[in-house]
Structures are given as C-alpha cells and as structure tokens.
Design a protein around this motif. Structure first.
Motif, PDB file in Angstrom:
ATOM      1  N   THR A 156       7.385   1.307 -13.554  1.00 26.61           N
ATOM      2  CA  THR A 156       7.203  -0.108 -13.889  1.00 26.61           C
ATOM      3  C   THR A 156       7.845  -1.002 -12.836  1.00 26.61           C
ATOM      4  O   THR A 156       7.269  -2.016 -12.426  1.00 26.61           O
ATOM      5  CB  THR A 156       7.803  -0.411 -15.270  1.00 26.61           C
ATOM      6  OG1 THR A 156       7.165   0.416 -16.253  1.00 26.61           O
ATOM      7  CG2 THR A 156       7.603  -1.868 -15.632  1.00 26.61           C
ATOM      8  N   ALA A 157       9.040  -0.625 -12.393  1.00 30.00           N
ATOM      9  CA  ALA A 157       9.726  -1.414 -11.366  1.00 30.00           C
ATOM     10  C   ALA A 157       8.943  -1.425 -10.065  1.00 30.00           C
ATOM     11  O   ALA A 157       8.850  -2.458  -9.388  1.00 30.00           O
ATOM     12  CB  ALA A 157      11.131  -0.865 -11.137  1.00 30.00           C
ATOM     13  N   VAL A 158       8.353  -0.293  -9.706  1.00 33.58           N
ATOM     14  CA  VAL A 158       7.551  -0.220  -8.474  1.00 33.58           C
ATOM     15  C   VAL A 158       6.317  -1.100  -8.597  1.00 33.58           C
ATOM     16  O   VAL A 158       5.947  -1.820  -7.666  1.00 33.58           O
ATOM     17  CB  VAL A 158       7.148   1.241  -8.174  1.00 33.58           C
ATOM     18  CG1 VAL A 158       6.191   1.303  -6.986  1.00 33.58           C
ATOM     19  CG2 VAL A 158       8.382   2.086  -7.872  1.00 33.58           C
ATOM     20  N   MET A 159       5.663  -1.092  -9.767  1.00 32.75           N
ATOM     21  CA  MET A 159       4.476  -1.934  -9.966  1.00 32.75           C
ATOM     22  C   MET A 159       4.844  -3.413  -9.913  1.00 32.75           C
ATOM     23  O   MET A 159       4.078  -4.225  -9.392  1.00 32.75           O
ATOM     24  CB  MET A 159       3.784  -1.569 -11.275  1.00 32.75           C
ATOM     25  CG  MET A 159       3.070  -0.228 -11.231  1.00 32.75           C
ATOM     26  SD  MET A 159       1.960   0.075 -12.637  1.00 32.75           S
ATOM     27  CE  MET A 159       3.151   0.339 -13.943  1.00 32.75           C
ATOM     28  N   SER A 171       0.828  -1.209   0.000  1.00 34.34           N
ATOM     29  CA  SER A 171       0.000   0.000   0.000  1.00 34.34           C
ATOM     30  C   SER A 171       0.860   1.257   0.000  1.00 34.34           C
ATOM     31  O   SER A 171       0.573   2.223  -0.716  1.00 34.34           O
ATOM     32  CB  SER A 171      -0.923  -0.014   1.229  1.00 34.34           C
ATOM     33  OG  SER A 171      -1.727   1.143   1.256  1.00 34.34           O
ATOM     34  N   ARG A 172       1.936   1.247   0.790  1.00 39.67           N
ATOM     35  CA  ARG A 172       2.835   2.410   0.820  1.00 39.67           C
ATOM     36  C   ARG A 172       3.519   2.597  -0.537  1.00 39.67           C
ATOM     37  O   ARG A 172       3.693   3.725  -1.010  1.00 39.67           O
ATOM     38  CB  ARG A 172       3.881   2.227   1.919  1.00 39.67           C
ATOM     39  CG  ARG A 172       3.327   2.339   3.327  1.00 39.67           C
ATOM     40  CD  ARG A 172       2.911   3.762   3.632  1.00 39.67           C
ATOM     41  NE  ARG A 172       2.489   3.920   5.009  1.00 39.67           N
ATOM     42  CZ  ARG A 172       1.249   3.813   5.446  1.00 39.67           C
ATOM     43  NH1 ARG A 172       0.283   3.532   4.572  1.00 39.67           N
ATOM     44  NH2 ARG A 172       0.939   3.988   6.714  1.00 39.67           N
ATOM     45  N   LEU A 173       3.913   1.500  -1.168  1.00 33.97           N
ATOM     46  CA  LEU A 173       4.519   1.604  -2.496  1.00 33.97           C
ATOM     47  C   LEU A 173       3.522   2.137  -3.513  1.00 33.97           C
ATOM     48  O   LEU A 173       3.877   2.934  -4.389  1.00 33.97           O
ATOM     49  CB  LEU A 173       5.031   0.229  -2.938  1.00 33.97           C
ATOM     50  CG  LEU A 173       6.324  -0.260  -2.294  1.00 33.97           C
ATOM     51  CD1 LEU A 173       6.594  -1.711  -2.674  1.00 33.97           C
ATOM     52  CD2 LEU A 173       7.502   0.612  -2.712  1.00 33.97           C
ATOM     53  N   ARG A 174       2.266   1.708  -3.396  1.00 32.91           N
ATOM     54  CA  ARG A 174       1.246   2.198  -4.331  1.00 32.91           C
ATOM     55  C   ARG A 174       1.031   3.696  -4.177  1.00 32.91           C
ATOM     56  O   ARG A 174       0.826   4.410  -5.157  1.00 32.91           O
ATOM     57  CB  ARG A 174      -0.068   1.436  -4.122  1.00 32.91           C
ATOM     58  CG  ARG A 174      -1.120   1.782  -5.157  1.00 32.91           C
ATOM     59  CD  ARG A 174      -2.262   0.798  -5.144  1.00 32.91           C
ATOM     60  NE  ARG A 174      -3.050   0.854  -3.927  1.00 32.91           N
ATOM     61  CZ  ARG A 174      -4.104   0.068  -3.684  1.00 32.91           C
ATOM     62  NH1 ARG A 174      -4.449  -0.846  -4.586  1.00 32.91           N
ATOM     63  NH2 ARG A 174      -4.782   0.177  -2.567  1.00 32.91           N
ATOM     64  N   GLU A 203       2.678   7.927  -7.918  1.00 32.21           N
ATOM     65  CA  GLU A 203       2.504   9.195  -8.623  1.00 32.21           C
ATOM     66  C   GLU A 203       3.827   9.926  -8.812  1.00 32.21           C
ATOM     67  O   GLU A 203       3.996  10.686  -9.759  1.00 32.21           O
ATOM     68  CB  GLU A 203       1.516  10.079  -7.862  1.00 32.21           C
ATOM     69  CG  GLU A 203       0.090   9.529  -7.854  1.00 32.21           C
ATOM     70  CD  GLU A 203      -0.862  10.475  -7.162  1.00 32.21           C
ATOM     71  OE1 GLU A 203      -0.404  11.544  -6.722  1.00 32.21           O
ATOM     72  OE2 GLU A 203      -2.061  10.154  -7.057  1.00 32.21           O
ATOM     73  N   THR A 204       4.768   9.695  -7.900  1.00 33.33           N
ATOM     74  CA  THR A 204       6.060  10.380  -7.991  1.00 33.33           C
ATOM     75  C   THR A 204       7.184   9.429  -8.404  1.00 33.33           C
ATOM     76  O   THR A 204       8.354   9.778  -8.301  1.00 33.33           O
ATOM     77  CB  THR A 204       6.409  11.010  -6.635  1.00 33.33           C
ATOM     78  OG1 THR A 204       6.425   9.988  -5.620  1.00 33.33           O
ATOM     79  CG2 THR A 204       5.383  12.074  -6.260  1.00 33.33           C
ATOM     80  N   ALA A 205       6.822   8.233  -8.868  1.00 28.84           N
ATOM     81  CA  ALA A 205       7.846   7.234  -9.172  1.00 28.84           C
ATOM     82  C   ALA A 205       8.620   7.554 -10.451  1.00 28.84           C
ATOM     83  O   ALA A 205       9.764   7.157 -10.599  1.00 28.84           O
ATOM     84  CB  ALA A 205       7.210   5.852  -9.292  1.00 28.84           C
ATOM     85  N   GLY A 206       8.006   8.284 -11.401  1.00 24.55           N
ATOM     86  CA  GLY A 206       8.702   8.662 -12.629  1.00 24.55           C
ATOM     87  C   GLY A 206       9.117   7.464 -13.454  1.00 24.55           C
ATOM     88  O   GLY A 206       8.334   6.571 -13.772  1.00 24.55           O
TER      89      GLY A 206
END
Length: 562
Positions: free
Chosen positions: A366-369, A352-355, A359-362
């Motif tokens: 894709t890596a965060v998802m 949840s924190r990663l999600r 918005e600011t992942a830039g």
C-alpha cells in the motif's frame, strides 16, 4: 512430465535422467533428491555441480559456475522426484514401506483432500506410482512422517479444515439460524461458530454458502449477494475514492470488512498497473545510490528562472478571449524546456521501477502504491506545464491551415491532442528544440485529417446550391512543410562530403537522412558503431561544426541542431 521448472539446468538434468537412467537408478535418485530437500537452508544459493553430485553421485566433466537459489531449488526438486518416479513406472508393491494415496491421508488426518494438496505445496513429497496398473499420486510413509515432524502446527491447523459429518453440518446450520434470528450478520455468525465448534472461519462460511445455494427456500442468508462481478468491484473502488467508508461499503454490498478491504487493494493494484508510465529512457536515470541521490536533487529541483524576461507577444486578431489568454503564458527557454522534460521522464522512470517492485513489496504494498500515485501526479503536473507553454503553437499552426471558423476550432482540438502525444514522445536528450518536433507532429496530423474532413463534407452535401455557395479553400498547401523538409535534407546531403565516413554515418543516423529512416538516439548509434554514447556526442558536435562552415561557404540555409 512437469514443465514449470524454475531453473533450466535442473530441467535439463531431469531430461537426461528420465531418458537414460535405468529404472532402479531413477528410484535411487528420487530418494537422494528427497534427502537433499530436507537439508536445504533458506536464503542461500547452491552450486549446480554440488546438486548434480548429490542426486547422481557423479560430478559433471565440465565445471559449471551456475547457482540455484534455495526457494527455486526446493520447488524444482519436488517436481524432479515426481518426474523420476513417473518415468520409472514403479508399482507400490515394489516398496518395502507403506504407500498412501491422497484419500488415505485425508482419512488418516481427518482433513479434506484440498488440505492434502496444500500440504504438497508446502513440502509434502509425492511420487507418481502404479496402483493396480493405474498411475496415481502416492506418498511414502517415511515422507509423510518427515513432513509431520517438521510441520506440527500446520497439521494442527489442518484438522480445523477436516470434513464435516452430516450431524456436524446440521448442528452448524441450526446454530447459525438461531444467531441470525438474534440479529447477527454473516461475519458475526462465522466468527462465533468458529469459536464454538473449533472450526476455521472458511469452513463455516463455505458450509453455510452451500446450504443456502441448495436450499433457497430455507436459506439462512436469503439476501446475501452472490459472487461480486468486475462491475461490482469497480463500483466499490469508485465509491471508496469518492469518500465512502469501508463500513458503508460493507452494508451496501453485504460483505465483510476484510473482503471489502481486499477488493479495494486488488482494484488499487489494477489501477496502478494501468497507469500510462511510458517514457523516454535515459542512461543517466540508472546509477549507484550515492550518485542518484545527487542527480535526483538536480532533476527534481524547481524550474530555473529565465535569464532574460520574455518579450510580450502580440496576440493574433480575431481570437476569442480563452485562446487569446494562451499568449499570456510565457514560453520556455531551452534550459527550462530541457529541465521539465528531464524531470517528467525521470519521475515516470522512478514510478515504473517502483511498480515493477510491487510483486515483492509484501506488507509495504500500500505504501509503495501511495508513492507511485504521488510521483505520477507530479509527472502529470510537469507534463501539463509543458503543454500549457506550447498551446499557442497549435493556434498559430491552425491559423495557417484553415480559414473557416468552424474548421479552425476543430483543428485546435485535434492539434492539442497531437501536442500532448508529442510531449510524451519527445527525446529531450538529443538537444533539439521541442517546438520544432511538435510543429512537425501537428502538421503531419493536419495533413492527414484535413483532406479526409473535406472529402467527408463534400460527400454529404445536400443540395447543389450548398455546393456552389461553399467557400473556396484558400489555405496553405498542407504538404508545404513536408516539401520544405525534403528540400532541407537534399541541401544537407550536398555538403555531407565534407565529413569523413564515420562522421557521415553519425549525422545520417542521428537526423534520419536515409529513405524511410527514423532518427536514432546517441545510445543507439553508439551501439551500432561499438563506442560509447559520449563519444558519439563528441563526434556529432565536431561534424555539425564542419557542416555549418560548409553551409556558410555554399550559402545554403540549413537549420542544424546545436
């Protein structure tokens, strides 16, 4: 007046200046705000008192510690300049320098009016002024010169978006038709014409699209699909997850590679945003990085081994083999149960924190998802482990509630859903056994569904013979367990007098003993009483010890959490 200010203090300043400042003062303050815009350095905060002084030439009587980030300040100053000029009702004839309209700049730079709008978003300062009695957006010549000096590359690129003449459009269409006859695709045509005519790919694509829409009989790309619908996008995403390559999707949906990749990214984002990441929050999940590194190793460690081997449970008679197999799955002891619930909720917390950071992942989006999907799959595995270890609980409760085999298997299915919901809603930090919570949730659901089920069947019986041949309902009273629970609460209330006022309040809140009250967490009770969660836990343990002693003396059989 604009309402999309990012900083409330600047919006409040706007309200004061537009309401009370005289006309000449507003014009002066707009000029000072524009000068300040050109001096803002990125990635640093600015004191509001300093900003107020720069715009109004006076400092607030009461010092403020409020700071504004550079990006938010620049955004809000552009709005403030427009609002000040708008409220001043200034005519263009009152300025000593030329004032340009949007159309003037479009002709001056040979660009589209949309490009001028993009320049405004990028920092071209505008005002709202009176042009012949009509209020319109205007640009001081000095503001335009300042923007051009700082954005020469942007101006150069903008020229590639300039409006096409009729001759240029005709030439573009003729060249495109020749390329298509030679076998070129839309992406090939766009790329080649962009290089040949020194125009942006967007301009090429937009012009050809409009021509085909207006001249369907002469369309250059008659088979090109219109705008993709949401169903099309979902189909693209589904096919991609099933193994279709981007190249295959491009051919099937007649889209460029970049367009398909953008759709896949958007649909992937939508999929991640819809993941069910509700969880039971625990304060221990948030700490400093060094502390969390140690805790995470503990939370994600393998399941602890049982200290004593679980004894073989006798399988109830009459169960089909697939239900009897449930009794081969060992039950979880208290330590294992606590570990799995903590692990599942922590994994969902982390995902949840990663999600929230997407918005600011830039570029790393894709890596965060990928990381979110991996963590969520692990949380689902842990949840399934808990559910599988408790499925026999559903069978045992269903057997007590129904005798007919048809009703029994329907109850099993219904009870399994109740069990899954109970796993998601169980607060492991209270120290209670999950089986107690799950049994209560399953029986409450049975109490609701069984009466309505039989009411439905009685209503739709077809003959009198069927009515008389129906089996007698010899199940246990579905409300029996609820009655037992109320009895326990009454017995517990009898011995609460052994506790002092604070201990009574804690026990009442923690076990939801009041009428219609829900049990509260340690944190919630602590907030009500103004003490820490740990202090509430200590007081609760002491109070429970007193209650056990009182229950033993009074020979009252009350189950108290440990």
């Amino acid at each position: 007046m604009h309402e999309e200010y990012r900083d409330e203090k600047i919006q409040e300043l706007r309200d004061q200046l537009t309401r009370f400042a005289p006309k000449a003062k507003k014009v002066e303050q707009a000029a000072l705000a524009e000068k300040l815009c050109g001096e803002i350095e990125p990635n640093r905060p600015y004191s509001f008192d300093y900003l107020c002084f720069r715009i109004t030439n006076y400092r607030p009587e009461k010092a403020s510690r409020h700071n504004v980030e550079a990006a938010d300040l620049k955004h809000d100053l552009f709005l403030l300049i427009e609002d000040l000029s708008d409220s001043a009702d200034v005519s263009v004839n009152e300025f000593t320098e030329p004032v340009h309209t949007v159309d003037d700049l479009s002709r001056l730079f040979s660009v589209s009016t949309k490009t001028i709008s993009r320049w405004r978003d990028a920092g071209l300062v505008s005002r709202r002024l009176l042009f012949g009695g009509r209020k319109r957006v205007g640009f001081l010549h000095s503001s335009v010169e300042a923007f051009v000096a700082n954005n020469r590359e942007k101006i150069r690129r903008g020229e590639r978006f300039s409006q096409l003449s009729d001759d240029e459009k005709s030439e573009m269409i003729e060249r495109a038709r020749q390329l298509v006859e030679g076998g070129a695709s839309l992406s090939d045509v766009t790329r080649q014409l962009s290089e040949q005519m020194n125009r942006s790919p967007e301009t090429i694509r937009y012009t050809l699209k409009n021509f085909d829409a207006d001249h369907q009989q002469l369309a250059i790309f008659p088979n090109h699909r219109a705008t993709l619908t949401d169903d099309d996008k979902r189909a693209i995403f589904k096919l991609a997850t099933q193994g279709s390559s981007v190249t295959q999707l491009c051919k099937r949906f007649k889209r460029t590679r970049s367009s398909i990749q953008r759709i896949l990214l958007d649909m992937r984002m939508q999929h991640v945003m819809e993941l069910p990441l509700d969880y039971m929050y625990n304060e221990d999940f948030d700490a400093t990085a060094s502390v969390m590194e140690t805790r995470e190793q503990e939370y994600l460690a393998p399941l602890p081994e049982a200290t004593t081997p679980s004894r073989k449970v006798r399988v109830p008679s009459g169960l089909p083999s697939y239900l009897a197999a449930l009794y081969d799955v060992p039950l979880l002891n208290r330590e294992q149960e606590y570990h799995l619930f903590r692990k599942m909720n922590y994994l969902k917390h982390k995902a949840s924190r990663l999600r929230d950071s997407l918005e600011t992942a830039g570029a790393t989006k894709t890596a965060v998802m990928d990381q979110i999907d991996s963590i969520y799959e692990e949380a689902v595995k842990v949840k399934n482990k808990i559910v599988q270890s408790n499925l026999r609980l559903v069978v045992s409760i269903a057997k007590r509630h129904v005798a007919s085999s048809d009703d029994f298997f329907a109850l099993i299915s219904d009870g399994n859903m109740s069990l899954i919901r109970a796993v998601e809603k169980f607060d492991y930090s209270r120290g209670n056994k999950f089986s107690t919570y799950a049994s209560w949730a399953i029986m409450k659901n049975f109490a609701r569904t069984i009466p309505s089920e039989f009411k439905h069947r009685d209503r739709f019986r077809t003959t009198t013979e069927e009515l008389f041949l129906s089996r007698q309902d010899d199940r246990l009273d579905p409300y029996a367990e609820e009655t037992v629970q109320r009895t326990r609460q009454r017995e517990l209330s009898k011995i609460l007098d052994r506790l002092d006022e604070r201990e009574q309040k804690i026990i009442t809140a923690r076990f939801g003993l009041g009428r219609g009250n829900e049990p509260l967490t340690l944190k919630e009770v602590g907030e009500e009483m103004g003490v820490t969660k740990e202090r509430i836990r200590q007081l609760e343990v002491r109070a429970l010890m007193k209650l056990r002693e009182a229950a033993n003396e009074a020979k009252i059989d009350v189950e108290l959490g440990s």
